[in-house]
Design a protein around this motif. Sequence first.
Motif, PDB file in Angstrom:
ATOM      1  N   LEU A 222       0.946  -1.147  -0.017  1.00  0.00           N
ATOM      2  CA  LEU A 222       0.042  -0.043  -0.003  1.00  0.00           C
ATOM      3  C   LEU A 222       0.841   1.350  -0.035  1.00  0.00           C
ATOM      4  O   LEU A 222       0.642   2.208  -0.590  1.00  0.00           O
ATOM      5  CB  LEU A 222      -0.901   0.078   1.123  1.00  0.00           C
ATOM      6  CG  LEU A 222      -1.918   1.200   1.489  1.00  0.00           C
ATOM      7  CD1 LEU A 222      -2.904   1.396   0.411  1.00  0.00           C
ATOM      8  CD2 LEU A 222      -2.225   1.330   3.016  1.00  0.00           C
ATOM      9  N   VAL A 223       1.944   1.377   0.916  1.00  0.00           N
ATOM     10  CA  VAL A 223       2.779   2.307   0.867  1.00  0.00           C
ATOM     11  C   VAL A 223       3.509   2.649  -0.391  1.00  0.00           C
ATOM     12  O   VAL A 223       3.558   3.872  -0.866  1.00  0.00           O
ATOM     13  CB  VAL A 223       3.899   2.098   2.000  1.00  0.00           C
ATOM     14  CG1 VAL A 223       5.004   3.299   2.050  1.00  0.00           C
ATOM     15  CG2 VAL A 223       3.170   2.319   3.325  1.00  0.00           C
ATOM     16  N   ARG A 224       3.928   1.341  -0.994  1.00  0.00           N
ATOM     17  CA  ARG A 224       4.573   1.631  -2.372  1.00  0.00           C
ATOM     18  C   ARG A 224       3.542   2.200  -3.318  1.00  0.00           C
ATOM     19  O   ARG A 224       4.076   2.925  -4.125  1.00  0.00           O
ATOM     20  CB  ARG A 224       5.009   0.078  -2.780  1.00  0.00           C
ATOM     21  CG  ARG A 224       5.848   0.006  -4.130  1.00  0.00           C
ATOM     22  CD  ARG A 224       6.102  -1.143  -4.807  1.00  0.00           C
ATOM     23  NE  ARG A 224       6.990  -1.881  -3.910  1.00  0.00           N
ATOM     24  CZ  ARG A 224       6.772  -3.035  -3.520  1.00  0.00           C
ATOM     25  NH1 ARG A 224       5.599  -3.622  -3.890  1.00  0.00           N
ATOM     26  NH2 ARG A 224       7.669  -3.674  -2.737  1.00  0.00           N
ATOM     27  N   HIS A 225       2.420   1.545  -3.409  1.00  0.00           N
ATOM     28  CA  HIS A 225       1.142   2.177  -4.283  1.00  0.00           C
ATOM     29  C   HIS A 225       1.380   3.769  -4.146  1.00  0.00           C
ATOM     30  O   HIS A 225       1.181   4.392  -5.114  1.00  0.00           O
ATOM     31  CB  HIS A 225      -0.043   1.361  -3.982  1.00  0.00           C
ATOM     32  CG  HIS A 225      -1.149   1.986  -4.794  1.00  0.00           C
ATOM     33  ND1 HIS A 225      -1.296   1.457  -5.782  1.00  0.00           N
ATOM     34  CD2 HIS A 225      -2.171   2.706  -4.283  1.00  0.00           C
ATOM     35  CE1 HIS A 225      -2.586   1.912  -6.468  1.00  0.00           C
ATOM     36  NE2 HIS A 225      -2.996   2.756  -5.740  1.00  0.00           N
TER      37      HIS A 225
ATOM     38  N   SER B 165      -0.517  11.380  -0.866  1.00  0.00           N
ATOM     39  CA  SER B 165       0.414  11.620   0.396  1.00  0.00           C
ATOM     40  C   SER B 165      -0.802  11.322   1.628  1.00  0.00           C
ATOM     41  O   SER B 165      -0.612  11.665   2.642  1.00  0.00           O
ATOM     42  CB  SER B 165       0.469  12.979   0.456  1.00  0.00           C
ATOM     43  OG  SER B 165      -0.438  13.937   0.261  1.00  0.00           O
ATOM     44  N   ARG B 166      -2.046  10.761   1.024  1.00  0.00           N
ATOM     45  CA  ARG B 166      -3.072  10.516   2.039  1.00  0.00           C
ATOM     46  C   ARG B 166      -3.872   9.278   1.660  1.00  0.00           C
ATOM     47  O   ARG B 166      -4.533   9.148   0.554  1.00  0.00           O
ATOM     48  CB  ARG B 166      -3.831  11.756   2.139  1.00  0.00           C
ATOM     49  CG  ARG B 166      -4.946  11.583   3.204  1.00  0.00           C
ATOM     50  CD  ARG B 166      -5.813  13.217   3.334  1.00  0.00           C
ATOM     51  NE  ARG B 166      -6.943  12.772   4.109  1.00  0.00           N
ATOM     52  CZ  ARG B 166      -7.492  13.725   5.006  1.00  0.00           C
ATOM     53  NH1 ARG B 166      -6.785  14.653   5.383  1.00  0.00           N
ATOM     54  NH2 ARG B 166      -8.744  13.378   5.575  1.00  0.00           N
ATOM     55  N   VAL B 167      -4.179   8.403   2.538  1.00  0.00           N
ATOM     56  CA  VAL B 167      -4.886   7.302   2.456  1.00  0.00           C
ATOM     57  C   VAL B 167      -6.148   7.139   3.668  1.00  0.00           C
ATOM     58  O   VAL B 167      -5.528   7.458   4.656  1.00  0.00           O
ATOM     59  CB  VAL B 167      -4.278   5.951   2.230  1.00  0.00           C
ATOM     60  CG1 VAL B 167      -3.458   5.658   3.311  1.00  0.00           C
ATOM     61  CG2 VAL B 167      -5.190   4.881   1.702  1.00  0.00           C
ATOM     62  N   GLU B 168      -6.967   6.701   3.331  1.00  0.00           N
ATOM     63  CA  GLU B 168      -8.157   6.596   4.494  1.00  0.00           C
ATOM     64  C   GLU B 168      -9.240   5.578   3.746  1.00  0.00           C
ATOM     65  O   GLU B 168      -9.677   5.905   2.708  1.00  0.00           O
ATOM     66  CB  GLU B 168      -8.731   7.993   4.545  1.00  0.00           C
ATOM     67  CG  GLU B 168      -9.742   8.078   5.584  1.00  0.00           C
ATOM     68  CD  GLU B 168     -10.067   9.516   5.678  1.00  0.00           C
ATOM     69  OE1 GLU B 168     -11.222   9.720   6.679  1.00  0.00           O
ATOM     70  OE2 GLU B 168      -9.743  10.508   5.309  1.00  0.00           O
ATOM     71  N   PRO B 169     -10.004   5.041   4.500  1.00  0.00           N
ATOM     72  CA  PRO B 169     -10.953   4.086   4.038  1.00  0.00           C
ATOM     73  C   PRO B 169     -12.345   5.015   4.055  1.00  0.00           C
ATOM     74  O   PRO B 169     -12.692   5.932   4.863  1.00  0.00           O
ATOM     75  CB  PRO B 169     -11.245   3.132   4.779  1.00  0.00           C
ATOM     76  CG  PRO B 169     -10.643   3.664   6.216  1.00  0.00           C
ATOM     77  CD  PRO B 169      -9.456   4.636   5.765  1.00  0.00           C
ATOM     78  N   THR B 170     -13.341   4.503   3.162  1.00  0.00           N
ATOM     79  CA  THR B 170     -14.707   5.309   3.151  1.00  0.00           C
ATOM     80  C   THR B 170     -15.372   4.911   4.084  1.00  0.00           C
ATOM     81  O   THR B 170     -14.985   3.486   4.787  1.00  0.00           O
ATOM     82  CB  THR B 170     -15.534   4.935   1.664  1.00  0.00           C
ATOM     83  OG1 THR B 170     -15.583   3.262   1.721  1.00  0.00           O
ATOM     84  CG2 THR B 170     -14.547   5.171   0.386  1.00  0.00           C
ATOM     85  N   ARG B 171     -16.184   5.378   4.530  1.00  0.00           N
ATOM     86  CA  ARG B 171     -17.157   4.947   5.834  1.00  0.00           C
ATOM     87  C   ARG B 171     -18.297   4.043   5.180  1.00  0.00           C
ATOM     88  O   ARG B 171     -18.444   2.793   6.139  1.00  0.00           O
ATOM     89  CB  ARG B 171     -18.221   6.236   6.176  1.00  0.00           C
ATOM     90  CG  ARG B 171     -17.393   7.074   7.013  1.00  0.00           C
ATOM     91  CD  ARG B 171     -18.005   8.135   7.894  1.00  0.00           C
ATOM     92  NE  ARG B 171     -17.174   9.287   7.948  1.00  0.00           N
ATOM     93  CZ  ARG B 171     -16.424   9.306   9.080  1.00  0.00           C
ATOM     94  NH1 ARG B 171     -16.322   8.375   9.958  1.00  0.00           N
ATOM     95  NH2 ARG B 171     -15.516  10.126   9.161  1.00  0.00           N
TER      96      ARG B 171
ATOM     97  N   TYR C 187      -7.550  -0.748  -5.005  1.00  0.00           N
ATOM     98  CA  TYR C 187      -7.590  -0.452  -3.489  1.00  0.00           C
ATOM     99  C   TYR C 187      -9.039  -0.038  -3.444  1.00  0.00           C
ATOM    100  O   TYR C 187      -9.502   1.208  -2.794  1.00  0.00           O
ATOM    101  CB  TYR C 187      -6.838   0.474  -3.264  1.00  0.00           C
ATOM    102  CG  TYR C 187      -5.417  -0.191  -2.912  1.00  0.00           C
ATOM    103  CD1 TYR C 187      -5.018  -0.754  -1.791  1.00  0.00           C
ATOM    104  CD2 TYR C 187      -4.588  -0.055  -4.062  1.00  0.00           C
ATOM    105  CE1 TYR C 187      -3.809  -1.245  -1.742  1.00  0.00           C
ATOM    106  CE2 TYR C 187      -3.266  -0.770  -3.993  1.00  0.00           C
ATOM    107  CZ  TYR C 187      -2.913  -1.376  -2.809  1.00  0.00           C
ATOM    108  OH  TYR C 187      -1.576  -1.901  -2.586  1.00  0.00           O
ATOM    109  N   GLU C 188     -10.112  -0.723  -3.613  1.00  0.00           N
ATOM    110  CA  GLU C 188     -11.609  -0.628  -3.296  1.00  0.00           C
ATOM    111  C   GLU C 188     -11.798  -0.489  -2.024  1.00  0.00           C
ATOM    112  O   GLU C 188     -11.165  -0.892  -1.047  1.00  0.00           O
ATOM    113  CB  GLU C 188     -12.217  -1.704  -3.793  1.00  0.00           C
ATOM    114  CG  GLU C 188     -13.903  -1.925  -3.475  1.00  0.00           C
ATOM    115  CD  GLU C 188     -14.436  -3.238  -3.341  1.00  0.00           C
ATOM    116  OE1 GLU C 188     -13.601  -4.101  -3.948  1.00  0.00           O
ATOM    117  OE2 GLU C 188     -15.433  -3.441  -2.936  1.00  0.00           O
TER     118      GLU C 188
END
Length: 542
Positions: A457-460, A467-473, A536-537
Amino acid sequence: MVPELTDSQTPQHEAIIIGAGVCGIYQLYRLLQQGIDVRVLEAANGPGGTWYHNRYPGARFDSESYTYGYSFSRELLDEWTWSEHFAGQPETLRYLNHVVDKFDLRRHMRFGCKVKAAVFDDAACRWTLELEDGSRLTSRLLLTAIGLLSAPTMPRIEGIDRFKGESFHTYYWPQEPVALEGKRVAVIGTGATGVQVISEIADKVADLTVFQRRPNWCAPLHNSPIDEQTQARIKASYDEIFDRCRQTPGGFIHGPDRRKFADVPVRERLAFWEQLYASPGFGVWIGNFRDALVDQQVNAEYTGFIADKIRQRVDDPEIAEKLIPKDHGFGTRRVPLETHYYEAYNRDNVHLVDINETPIEGVTPTGIRTSERDHEFDLIIYATGFDAVTGAFDRIDITGSGGRKLSNKWHDGPITYLGLQVAGFPNLITLAGPQSGSVLSNFPRGIEEVVDWSTNLVRHMRERGYSRVEPTREAEEKWTQHVKETYKLSLLPTAKSWFTGYNSNLEGHDTLRYMIYNGGAPRYRERLAEVVDSNYEGFLFQ
Ligand code: NAP
């Protein structure tokens, strides 16, 4: 509260990992391979996590040693020689230090620094961490490797501080040797930890009194040294061993027998159960007929078989009945593996106090007072368990985007996506967090999966300049709902234990919490792969 702004003196990293245990060590190794500027922060004075802290007598693996080591380096596998099928804590701690030094990881670790708070700064898109000494660091990514069982809980018993002898929670067992010879010792708690301590010290102390609330179903570990021939065989078959672990629900070499209980004639069933009981490790728990932990009636049959084993091993029938659980079926709580545990109660110097009959009223300066009498002790050992899975998170004041507290969000139980991220807490990766597949697995096998996945994930993100990743609710709600559904797959939720979030020593932990993913390691692995394949659904990148 950490001020939002940090000055130019504040050390800035691309990634910070909290925790230098089994998981943190491997995550550090993987991120360094990618050339990432990463630091590990560890509260203890050395690496090892659970194996650094749990130095109590009798602490040892109950996974086969050769299934517990890291699988990522052939050289490491070849050069490390486990001395026993189930290694003791000192050997495991030596192993983890060896790994740290072999891969030159120590210089990226800071010891003796406890993270007090972590705040996400939306504008800077970074986490700011405040340590207990008041210093700060910032980082783009925050990865928690803080353990499932690293927040010990003491019983709420009046007078604990008044005791004038020695007393420790097992997690805080001192580094310097504790003299046991000639001592009058109390152990409170009969989970996997208490059972190991009791078995180990029964013949070393003058007098041992066990204060038991609910007994557990324990079964023999059958540990032994690894002879040279076996050692050579193990080293030659690591590929097969790890393959086998990948196929089983728990990542152990033991997996369910494909047959159903009813399909097997009675005599064969009994012979099979005898064989399980006589075999080393967790086969007795998770190597049974595939419906033994699913079907109440089958479970009751097996439970009866194990109860008879206890009756055979304990001389006094009254004591035996006290040691037989009546409130849950075999294997619905974590099965403590033991070495002569039940035989300890045949010794004249070992006494069992059932605190349901004679409750503890308090700790006195000289011992423990029950409703029946005063017991005098030199040493009290609290083997009373942990604020499991989420407790280590609650001990850090974690504030996400828009000032939202993780402890508030998880007040009634965790909510996550894949057990790895939480909506509203960008760039926080909860390695081996609640609801991840690693909670219920042979730990190194489980964490290698999530660390590899998180590293990708970090490599992606790096490759695409995110610079930011977060899941949807929505993704988070769906996963948490799915985790709840997996609780219907087995009888585990029928018992109150840390698997189901119960802890009588914590306010509010008296209802079922969805702490763990019960779908098994292969299904979890598949789900992680599907998420990657679908670009990354469920994750939002910026
Ligand atoms: P645990 O399984 O939660 O057991 C805690 C024990 O303390 C229980 O018997 C509990 O009784 C008792 N207790 C707690 N509060 C009490 C109170 N106020 N009064 C009287 N008794 C009280 O904790 P643990 O034994 O430390 O084990 C936790 C986990 O650590 C295990 O399940 C296992 O996953 C892991 N572990 C692994 C190993 C290994 O790999 N070799 C070894 C040890 C532990 P109740 O049952 O009535 O609540």
